[in-house]
Scaffold this motif. Sequence first.
Motif, PDB file in Angstrom:
ATOM      1  N   PRO A 104     -17.074  -3.142 -15.598  1.00  0.00           N
ATOM      2  CA  PRO A 104     -16.536  -2.238 -15.366  1.00  0.00           C
ATOM      3  C   PRO A 104     -17.183  -0.962 -13.726  1.00  0.00           C
ATOM      4  O   PRO A 104     -17.847  -0.897 -12.423  1.00  0.00           O
ATOM      5  CB  PRO A 104     -16.807  -1.215 -16.103  1.00  0.00           C
ATOM      6  CG  PRO A 104     -17.725  -1.209 -16.701  1.00  0.00           C
ATOM      7  CD  PRO A 104     -18.766  -2.315 -16.629  1.00  0.00           C
ATOM      8  N   SER A 105     -16.019  -0.664 -13.572  1.00  0.00           N
ATOM      9  CA  SER A 105     -15.832  -0.188 -11.829  1.00  0.00           C
ATOM     10  C   SER A 105     -17.516   1.164 -12.428  1.00  0.00           C
ATOM     11  O   SER A 105     -16.663   2.321 -13.215  1.00  0.00           O
ATOM     12  CB  SER A 105     -15.110   0.965 -11.089  1.00  0.00           C
ATOM     13  OG  SER A 105     -14.275   1.767 -11.261  1.00  0.00           O
ATOM     14  N   MET A 106     -17.586   1.657 -11.379  1.00  0.00           N
ATOM     15  CA  MET A 106     -18.477   2.613 -11.669  1.00  0.00           C
ATOM     16  C   MET A 106     -18.740   3.998 -10.920  1.00  0.00           C
ATOM     17  O   MET A 106     -18.274   3.960 -10.149  1.00  0.00           O
ATOM     18  CB  MET A 106     -20.674   2.841 -11.857  1.00  0.00           C
ATOM     19  CG  MET A 106     -20.597   1.140 -12.514  1.00  0.00           C
ATOM     20  SD  MET A 106     -20.496   1.213 -14.889  1.00  0.00           S
ATOM     21  CE  MET A 106     -21.748   2.705 -14.970  1.00  0.00           C
ATOM     22  N   LEU A 111      -0.170   9.745  -4.501  1.00  0.00           N
ATOM     23  CA  LEU A 111      -1.282  10.317  -3.964  1.00  0.00           C
ATOM     24  C   LEU A 111      -1.038  10.402  -2.780  1.00  0.00           C
ATOM     25  O   LEU A 111      -2.117  10.423  -1.715  1.00  0.00           O
ATOM     26  CB  LEU A 111      -2.461   8.293  -3.925  1.00  0.00           C
ATOM     27  CG  LEU A 111      -2.227   8.339  -5.502  1.00  0.00           C
ATOM     28  CD1 LEU A 111      -3.431   7.070  -4.513  1.00  0.00           C
ATOM     29  CD2 LEU A 111      -3.076   9.378  -6.175  1.00  0.00           C
ATOM     30  N   GLU A 112       0.126  10.667  -2.060  1.00  0.00           N
ATOM     31  CA  GLU A 112      -0.040  11.625  -0.461  1.00  0.00           C
ATOM     32  C   GLU A 112      -0.707  12.365  -0.478  1.00  0.00           C
ATOM     33  O   GLU A 112      -1.409  12.172   0.285  1.00  0.00           O
ATOM     34  CB  GLU A 112       2.171  11.849   0.233  1.00  0.00           C
ATOM     35  CG  GLU A 112       3.133  10.548  -0.930  1.00  0.00           C
ATOM     36  CD  GLU A 112       3.235  10.442  -2.171  1.00  0.00           C
ATOM     37  OE1 GLU A 112       4.151   9.488  -2.316  1.00  0.00           O
ATOM     38  OE2 GLU A 112       2.685  10.894  -3.048  1.00  0.00           O
ATOM     39  N   VAL A 113      -0.373  13.808  -0.999  1.00  0.00           N
ATOM     40  CA  VAL A 113      -1.768  14.416  -0.852  1.00  0.00           C
ATOM     41  C   VAL A 113      -3.116  14.221  -1.170  1.00  0.00           C
ATOM     42  O   VAL A 113      -3.370  14.514   0.178  1.00  0.00           O
ATOM     43  CB  VAL A 113      -1.081  15.954  -1.419  1.00  0.00           C
ATOM     44  CG1 VAL A 113      -1.725  16.815  -0.926  1.00  0.00           C
ATOM     45  CG2 VAL A 113       0.173  16.246  -1.487  1.00  0.00           C
ATOM     46  N   GLU A 114      -3.584  13.612  -1.935  1.00  0.00           N
ATOM     47  CA  GLU A 114      -4.661  13.215  -1.741  1.00  0.00           C
ATOM     48  C   GLU A 114      -4.952  12.464  -0.868  1.00  0.00           C
ATOM     49  O   GLU A 114      -6.523  12.287   0.025  1.00  0.00           O
ATOM     50  CB  GLU A 114      -5.214  12.175  -3.411  1.00  0.00           C
ATOM     51  CG  GLU A 114      -5.218  13.174  -4.247  1.00  0.00           C
ATOM     52  CD  GLU A 114      -5.294  12.609  -5.767  1.00  0.00           C
ATOM     53  OE1 GLU A 114      -5.795  11.612  -5.573  1.00  0.00           O
ATOM     54  OE2 GLU A 114      -5.161  13.468  -6.678  1.00  0.00           O
ATOM     55  N   ILE A 123       0.970  -1.117   0.105  1.00  0.00           N
ATOM     56  CA  ILE A 123      -0.489  -0.586   0.019  1.00  0.00           C
ATOM     57  C   ILE A 123       0.699   1.101  -0.306  1.00  0.00           C
ATOM     58  O   ILE A 123       0.936   2.076  -0.989  1.00  0.00           O
ATOM     59  CB  ILE A 123      -0.703  -0.086   1.226  1.00  0.00           C
ATOM     60  CG1 ILE A 123      -1.915  -1.558   1.325  1.00  0.00           C
ATOM     61  CG2 ILE A 123      -1.485   1.329   1.605  1.00  0.00           C
ATOM     62  CD1 ILE A 123      -2.417  -1.619   2.092  1.00  0.00           C
ATOM     63  N   SER A 124       1.962   1.003   0.547  1.00  0.00           N
ATOM     64  CA  SER A 124       3.108   2.487   0.803  1.00  0.00           C
ATOM     65  C   SER A 124       3.340   2.855  -0.794  1.00  0.00           C
ATOM     66  O   SER A 124       3.367   3.633  -0.845  1.00  0.00           O
ATOM     67  CB  SER A 124       3.802   2.007   1.713  1.00  0.00           C
ATOM     68  OG  SER A 124       4.482   1.268   1.907  1.00  0.00           O
ATOM     69  N   LYS A 125       3.758   1.915  -1.012  1.00  0.00           N
ATOM     70  CA  LYS A 125       4.409   1.424  -2.291  1.00  0.00           C
ATOM     71  C   LYS A 125       2.818   2.465  -3.701  1.00  0.00           C
ATOM     72  O   LYS A 125       3.657   3.341  -4.430  1.00  0.00           O
ATOM     73  CB  LYS A 125       5.028   0.324  -2.682  1.00  0.00           C
ATOM     74  CG  LYS A 125       5.275   0.247  -4.125  1.00  0.00           C
ATOM     75  CD  LYS A 125       6.385  -0.787  -4.805  1.00  0.00           C
ATOM     76  CE  LYS A 125       7.178  -1.043  -5.627  1.00  0.00           C
ATOM     77  NZ  LYS A 125       6.442  -0.362  -7.271  1.00  0.00           N
ATOM     78  N   PHE A 126       2.275   1.651  -3.354  1.00  0.00           N
ATOM     79  CA  PHE A 126       1.012   2.233  -4.246  1.00  0.00           C
ATOM     80  C   PHE A 126       0.578   3.267  -3.943  1.00  0.00           C
ATOM     81  O   PHE A 126       0.677   4.599  -5.407  1.00  0.00           O
ATOM     82  CB  PHE A 126      -0.229   1.658  -3.760  1.00  0.00           C
ATOM     83  CG  PHE A 126      -1.502   1.480  -4.891  1.00  0.00           C
ATOM     84  CD1 PHE A 126      -1.931   1.932  -5.745  1.00  0.00           C
ATOM     85  CD2 PHE A 126      -2.489   2.683  -3.351  1.00  0.00           C
ATOM     86  CE1 PHE A 126      -2.756   2.148  -6.348  1.00  0.00           C
ATOM     87  CE2 PHE A 126      -3.498   3.254  -4.351  1.00  0.00           C
ATOM     88  CZ  PHE A 126      -4.074   3.171  -5.654  1.00  0.00           C
ATOM     89  N   LEU A 173      -9.501   3.510  -7.035  1.00  0.00           N
ATOM     90  CA  LEU A 173     -10.081   1.268  -7.487  1.00  0.00           C
ATOM     91  C   LEU A 173      -9.440   1.327  -8.688  1.00  0.00           C
ATOM     92  O   LEU A 173      -9.056   0.280  -8.567  1.00  0.00           O
ATOM     93  CB  LEU A 173     -11.361   2.252  -7.425  1.00  0.00           C
ATOM     94  CG  LEU A 173     -12.087   0.370  -7.308  1.00  0.00           C
ATOM     95  CD1 LEU A 173     -11.767  -0.100  -6.079  1.00  0.00           C
ATOM     96  CD2 LEU A 173     -13.544   1.092  -7.678  1.00  0.00           C
ATOM     97  N   ASP A 174      -9.600   1.637  -9.342  1.00  0.00           N
ATOM     98  CA  ASP A 174      -8.994   1.824 -10.576  1.00  0.00           C
ATOM     99  C   ASP A 174      -7.612   1.333 -10.368  1.00  0.00           C
ATOM    100  O   ASP A 174      -7.001   0.016 -10.802  1.00  0.00           O
ATOM    101  CB  ASP A 174      -9.514   2.479 -11.394  1.00  0.00           C
ATOM    102  CG  ASP A 174     -10.781   2.734 -11.732  1.00  0.00           C
ATOM    103  OD1 ASP A 174     -11.852   1.171 -11.472  1.00  0.00           O
ATOM    104  OD2 ASP A 174     -10.976   3.200 -12.661  1.00  0.00           O
ATOM    105  N   LEU A 175      -7.251   2.221 -10.216  1.00  0.00           N
ATOM    106  CA  LEU A 175      -5.329   1.739  -9.944  1.00  0.00           C
ATOM    107  C   LEU A 175      -4.546   1.231  -8.937  1.00  0.00           C
ATOM    108  O   LEU A 175      -4.386   0.439  -8.753  1.00  0.00           O
ATOM    109  CB  LEU A 175      -4.842   3.606  -9.416  1.00  0.00           C
ATOM    110  CG  LEU A 175      -4.603   4.998  -9.922  1.00  0.00           C
ATOM    111  CD1 LEU A 175      -4.568   5.800  -9.396  1.00  0.00           C
ATOM    112  CD2 LEU A 175      -3.844   4.202 -11.275  1.00  0.00           C
TER     113      LEU A 175
END
Length: 308
Positions: free
Chosen positions: A265-267, A118-121, A109-112, A196-198
């Motif tokens: 697909p994710s909606m 995504l740190e700020v988000e 997760i930390s690598k993701f 989610l997609d990422l």
Amino acid sequence: MNTEIQKDHPKDEEINLKELIQVLWADRLKIIAVTSVFAVLSVSYALSVTNLYKAEVLLVPAQAQSGGLSGALGQIGGLASLAGINISNSAETSEVKIAIHIAESWGFISKFVSDNNLEVEVGALSGWDKETNTLIYNEDLYDPVNKVWLLEGGPPSDFELFKFFSDKKKITEDKMTGLVTISVDSYSPYLAKKWLDLFVAEINLHMQKRKVSEVARNVEYLEIQLEKNENKEMQKVLYSIIGEQIKNRMVTEASPDYVFVPAGPSMLPQEKFYPKRAMISIWGTTIGGLLSVIFFLARHFLKKRIKL
């Protein structure tokens, strides 16, 4: 004697019930006032809580859709075991469970979060403006204008980001069907879907690389064994296993959805899933009413006991 006691008992209960009603009636305005305060506070709290949106996707284990390769590998599984290589079907089916455990881990997760910037988000958001579709940052933590963290120790640590994102995602596996559901929530529905997609793509990519590396090690080991072994029949077996391993690597590299294939697909979430404002208001008002009733009854009987 016993008959008299039995007759008096219902009478005592009736008197106590009348007394309760009288106490509540006498303090009715106070009870209403306290309940009203709880109602206002609960409604205010419900309105102050920021909306959260949840994106969700149902995933089918990819191995369930690629029986041909598993079958081919299973046919030579016994021969492969003689050479010290495990390519059994059970190893293939366990890929899903391994993927779930890896996806829950701190390292992954930390690598993701880091690889996708995504740190700020993940660590600094406090809301989302629906009208302008803009993210709102906690300016005590992060300065969006100068793009710098305002925390004393600098940006959040890997572990803190891991905890932040872990609280936003959920992975569940249906033991009966083998289907896996992954959901991610955020203040913004667009951000929830993006994450989610990422996340699903990152799981598949990680497991794909892991499998390719495993196959490469297997082929390297088999080639060493081939050089050592002069038995023609055994060499044929080793060549056959090497061929299957190479085919396995080719199929793996050509499969972006290596472990999980989305059932659909994710909606983009259209409605918030939290908070349930109506329920918060109802429960807050109900609890306030019950507490006020209990308080005034307890106060009455405490005064009565003191007088006695």
